[in-house]
Design an enzyme around this catalytic site. Structure first.
Site, PDB file in Angstrom:
ATOM      1  N   CYS A 254     -10.079   8.141 -12.730  1.00 37.31           N
ATOM      2  CA  CYS A 254      -9.855   7.782 -11.437  1.00 37.31           C
ATOM      3  C   CYS A 254     -10.875   9.277 -10.605  1.00 37.31           C
ATOM      4  O   CYS A 254     -11.150   8.857  -9.353  1.00 37.31           O
ATOM      5  CB  CYS A 254      -8.656   7.807 -11.227  1.00 37.31           C
TER       6      CYS A 254
ATOM      7  N   HIS B  97      -9.465   1.160  -4.269  1.00 39.44           N
ATOM      8  CA  HIS B  97      -9.902   2.603  -5.325  1.00 39.44           C
ATOM      9  C   HIS B  97     -10.733   2.123  -6.370  1.00 39.44           C
ATOM     10  O   HIS B  97     -10.361   1.812  -7.397  1.00 39.44           O
ATOM     11  CB  HIS B  97      -8.596   2.800  -5.797  1.00 39.44           C
TER      12      HIS B  97
ATOM     13  N   CYS C  95      -4.845  11.640  -8.755  1.00 36.73           N
ATOM     14  CA  CYS C  95      -4.267  11.442  -9.787  1.00 36.73           C
ATOM     15  C   CYS C  95      -5.112  10.814 -10.625  1.00 36.73           C
ATOM     16  O   CYS C  95      -6.114  10.141 -10.249  1.00 36.73           O
ATOM     17  CB  CYS C  95      -2.858  10.589  -9.464  1.00 36.73           C
TER      18      CYS C  95
END
Length: 387
Positions: free
Chosen positions: A91, A343, A373
């Site tokens: 991520c 995302h 995160c």
């Protein structure tokens, strides 16, 4: 050590992954479009002077495989002498791309870099071809690779109720919709070709995934998505699935001055940390604290925060432990976050940094933090300073 500055920061609109605006647009094209746009917006820079391109992407296969950074650069007709590499920290990939490029400039190995990231989750789903080593179950919980269950765990540990999650998720959509309606996102979105519901080609200049009609009541009607018996995390309080890219032009402060290019922000500090994979969503807390320590700043010095909203159950514990719950409406994700915008994994680090810099400018804030995160237990953070 050279100071590293952000000269420009842009992104595509966020397209809905399931049958959305970019269903017939490839990840390389989204990336190349932003590369070309950055160069056209900053004409004082000769593209041959770019020292390297760092591009984040998580699922490096199919159209995103074989070094998507180089493929996109060639599509953008960037001179062939300019190298390019693809970066993967899940991520945090495009924020890691920013960190890698910044360090290269800091030590004098480069003066100018393009950084960014892309993820087309409609074409390359996040679980495509994933095959965890069975031996991992001896060292970490089996559910640690299931992001929704890690959010459930973190939410329970911090007493985050279903209602709190739904309120936060509704806030994300409301704020993102307001940012769209007020024109706040126009400063960061580069209109991008896509296809409407009828298949007609058009230029999109808005985020397709925002749901303006989202309310706490409508979210309360949704069933738990990951733990059907005892869960509180739903699709509505999780980050949306979207397709998109984001990019930044960074360089040494001295090179920006010599080219006469405006400086939008300076990188003050960077950090990446590890944490328990079972609560991977907690990574922003130690990452932010470490970045602030390196910057010589405290939490009270920071005027704005952008936290990637992987899940409301994950973001709220981070906001709580960073001491920001009482200041959330003054400092945190003021234009919404990934719950509303989505995302796209490899894109998100550059996306939240771009949004943060625009907010810092519009609100005349000196210091801002972008933090995320990372799956399997990591966190990443960047401290930006306006100059």
């Amino acid at each position: 050590m050279e100071k590293v500055v952000i000269v420009d920061a842009v992104r595509t609109p966020m397209g809905r992954s399931k049958g959305g605006a970019f269903r017939q647009v490839r990840a390389e094209d989204l990336s190349a479009h932003l590369m070309r746009s950055l160069l056209s917006r900053n004409a004082a820079l000769d593209a041959r002077e770019i020292d390297d391109i760092y591009w984040g992407c998580v699922q490096q296969t199919l159209e995103q495989g074989f070094n998507v950074a180089r493929n996109a650069a060639l599509l953008a007709e960037i001179p062939m002498n300019v190298p390019a590499t693809t970066v993967n920290r899940l991520c945090g990939s495009s924020m890691q791309a920013l960190h890698d490029a910044a360090r290269t400039i800091m030590v004098g190995d480069a003066d100018v870099c393009l950084i960014g990231g892309v993820e087309h989750m409609g074409h390359v789903p996040m679980n495509h071809g994933v095959d965890f080593h069975p031996g991992l179950s001896r060292t970490i919980a089996k559910a640690a690779g299931m992001m929704g269950l890690t959010a459930e765990m973190l939410g329970r540990m911090h007493n985050i109720s279903r209602e709190m999650q739904d309120q936060f998720a509704a806030r994300s959509h409301q704020r993102a919709h307001h940012a769209t309606q007020s024109g706040a996102f126009r400063h960061e979105i580069i209109p991008t070709a896509g296809h409407d519901a009828d298949g007609a080609l058009q230029r999109f200049d808005y985020d397709e995934v925002i749901r303006p009609d989202t309310t706490v009541d409508s979210l309360a009607a949704l069933k738990p998505a990951f733990d059907p018996v005892n869960g509180t995390v739903t699709a509505g309080s999780s980050s949306a699935l979207s397709d998109g890219a984001a990019a930044m032009l960074i360089m040494s402060e001295s090179r920006a001055a010599s080219l006469g290019l405006p400086v939008r922000a300076r990188i003050r500090a960077m950090a990446v940390v590890g944490c328990d994979p079972s609560i991977m969503g907690y990574g922003p807390v130690p990452a932010t604290k470490l970045a602030l320590k390196r910057a010589g700043l405290s939490l009270s010095d920071i005027g704005l925060f952008e936290l990637n909203e992987a899940f409301a159950a994950q973001t709220l514990p981070c906001i709580k432990d960073l001491g920001l719950l009482e200041q959330i409406d003054e400092k945190v994700n003021l234009n919404g976050g990934a719950i509303a915008l989505g995302h796209p994994l490899g894109c998100s680090g550059a996306r939240i940094s771009t949004t943060l810099i625009n907010l810092m400018e519009s609100r005349d804030v000196q210091f801002g933090v972008a933090t995320m995160c990372i799956g399997l237990g990591q966190g990443i953070a960047t401290v930006f300073e306006r100059v």
